[in-house]
Design an enzyme around this catalytic site. Structure first.
Site, PDB file in Angstrom:
ATOM      1  N   CYS A 194      48.884  35.141  37.357  1.00  0.00           N
ATOM      2  CA  CYS A 194      48.412  33.827  36.891  1.00  0.00           C
ATOM      3  C   CYS A 194      48.515  33.754  35.371  1.00  0.00           C
ATOM      4  O   CYS A 194      49.614  33.786  34.826  1.00  0.00           O
ATOM      5  CB  CYS A 194      47.014  33.536  37.408  1.00  0.00           C
ATOM      6  N   HIS A 253      47.809  33.614  42.868  1.00  0.00           N
ATOM      7  CA  HIS A 253      46.914  34.775  42.920  1.00  0.00           C
ATOM      8  C   HIS A 253      47.173  35.570  44.197  1.00  0.00           C
ATOM      9  O   HIS A 253      46.652  35.199  45.252  1.00  0.00           O
ATOM     10  CB  HIS A 253      45.456  34.319  42.895  1.00  0.00           C
ATOM     11  N   GLU A 300      45.893  38.330  45.003  1.00  0.00           N
ATOM     12  CA  GLU A 300      44.613  38.906  45.446  1.00  0.00           C
ATOM     13  C   GLU A 300      43.732  37.865  46.121  1.00  0.00           C
ATOM     14  O   GLU A 300      42.679  38.194  46.648  1.00  0.00           O
ATOM     15  CB  GLU A 300      43.895  39.549  44.250  1.00  0.00           C
TER      16      GLU A 300
END
Lengths: 213, 256
Positions: free
Chosen positions: A83, A191, A193
């Site tokens: 990001c 993202h 994650e």
């Protein structure tokens, strides 16, 4: 090759914990990086996201980490920006006043043009089209969705550095860079994650990668 | 193309239990937040929202222990709010694993909290939540703070516009009238907020009782995301089924 040890940079802002949790859940050893000395012995380096470009660069400068990150990249070990972390890989960025980035991939980070996109930030799940093969994309299909939240985007100078594209806003010129890749340096605008199974797969592939293409 | 989102909302008390409200009142216990989050993760929810609605404990302390445990098992965006009083509170939550923070009452008292959070973490990290109800006397929507107890002297439209101007990344609109009733979203309310928010995405909450209610809200209001509590708490409904139904009505959700 030394043992895998994933370093995650703490820029004293942003969501470090989620990246650490994801790397941890995938079974990799990890370490928080706050100073140059922490970079010793790492096999991989991650710059996580969330925050303002200029503020983040000021933090990296205060931590004296900018040159060590570049030096780490020169050793051909894998570097990943997530990001805002991906945006910081650029040469220049506008957010918080135009200035220099970590400068690993030529390009400029600018705000979305409000006339071209329905909403700013670009937030939510959107499809990523993969432009070519890459070791980190193993077993991840083109066209699956990842979670995005950003108001600025990375305009790469060399289109070959765009490994993944995301369409936003429709019409002409509505493709934005979702993944940057050059040699051992990689960046995800979304993202991983926070992108459930496909995101975790990308992170796992990155942590297994030796940096060669 | 950007996908529509479905967001389960989980309401918390200081005891650490999840509850569901009816028009912001009459709390019913609906379980353990970590267990339910794990289930929502498996059901491919698009994001999770946690709100501390404990009226005695208006602090983020209620959220922190939960956040720590949820972020270890849920790899999707987490938004938390309820009791955030300063940019410092927001920072603590973000450092503990929140992707976005949700501010509400403090925005009336100290509007600058929005710009302060946005400046440090970006616009996308701050959601302004607004609790609104229809007022028969003025024939308009009124907004309120303190879990719906204090009516604020600003129009809905002005409050949304101000939030956008201050840098809100998203607007979360709660219908107090529909909360927990499962009688359908308040389309007129959502349309008014979507219009006032301009280019800022809107998440609407309050009233979902069936997948048809979700379809109507998505199709008729242009809202970006729908949040729901009761629908998933009571009855055999989940985000996977909701999306299977809504996909047959031309709405696009993430491909996994």
């Amino acid at each position: 090759m030394t043992d895998t040890l994933i370093g995650v940079i703490d820029m004293d802002m942003g969501n470090l914990r989620s990246v650490l949790n994801a790397v941890h859940s995938l079974g990799f050893d990890h370490k928080v990086v706050r100073a140059e000395a922490d970079i010793d012995g790492l096999s991989h380096l991650i710059l996580p996201g969330v925050g303002n470009y200029r503020t983040a660069m000021q933090h990296l400068e205060a931590q004296k980490l900018i040159e060590p990150i570049r030096a780490f990249a020169r050793t051909k070990r894998p570097v990943l920006g997530i990001c805002l972390g991906m945006q910081l890989l650029s040469f220049t960025g506008d957010e918080g006043g135009t200035g220099a980035g970590v400068s690993l991939i030529e390009g400029h980070v600018e705000r979305f043009d409000p006339m071209r996109v329905p909403t700013i930030p670009h937030v939510g799940w959107n499809e990523v089209r993969l432009t070519r093969k890459h070791p980190v994309l193993t077993k991840v299909k083109s066209g699956v969705d990842f979670y995005f939240v950003h108001s600025y985007h990375f305009r790469v100078d060399d289109p070959k550095d765009a490994l993944g594209l995301v369409e936003y806003g429709g019409g002409e010129h509505s493709d934005y860079v979702a993944i940057v890749a050059r040699d051992n340096v990689l960046g995800f605008q979304f993202h991983p994650e926070k992108s459930q199974n496909n995101g975790l797969k990308l992170l796992e592939n990155f942590c297994d990668w030796d940096g060669a293409c | 193309m950007l996908k529509k989102r479905i967001i389960p909302v989980q309401l918390l008390l200081a005891s650490g239990r999840l509850v569901k409200t009816l028009r912001f009142d009459s709390w019913r216990d609906v379980g353990d937040p970590v267990a339910s989050s794990r289930v929502y993760n498996a059901q491919l929810a698009d994001e999770l929202v946690f709100l501390n609605i404990d009226r005695e404990r208006r602090t983020i302390d209620v959220l922190l222990p939960l956040l720590e445990r949820v972020s270890e098992v849920c790899f999707m965006p987490l938004a938390l709010g309820g009791g955030i009083r300063s940019a410092r509170d927001a920072e603590v939550l973000i450092r503990h694993g929140a992707d976005k923070v949700i501010v509400n009452s403090e925005v009336y008292r100290t509007p600058e909290i929005v710009s302060e959070i946005a400046r440090t973490f970006g616009n996308q990290a701050v959601i302004v939540s607004i609790d609104a109800r229809w007022d028969e006397a003025s024939l308009s929507y009124v907004v309120s703070s303190n879990c719906g107890r204090t009516t604020e002297p600003i129009s809905l439209r002005k409050h949304v516009a101000r939030a956008v101007e201050l840098g809100a990344g998203e607007i979360f609109i709660n219908s107090i009238d529909r909360d927990g009733t499962m009688t359908g979203y308040d389309g007129a309310l959502i349309r008014e907020v979507v219009a006032a928010a301009g280019t800022v995405p809107v998440i609407a909450c309050g009233g979902a009782g069936t997948y048809e209610h979700m379809r109507d809200a998505f199709v008729e209001t242009g809202v970006n995301a729908l949040a729901c509590g009761s629908l998933f708490n009571f009855g055999d409904n989940n985000p996977i089924r909701a999306k299977a139904f809504l996909s047959n009505h031309g709405l696009s959700f993430k491909v996994v």
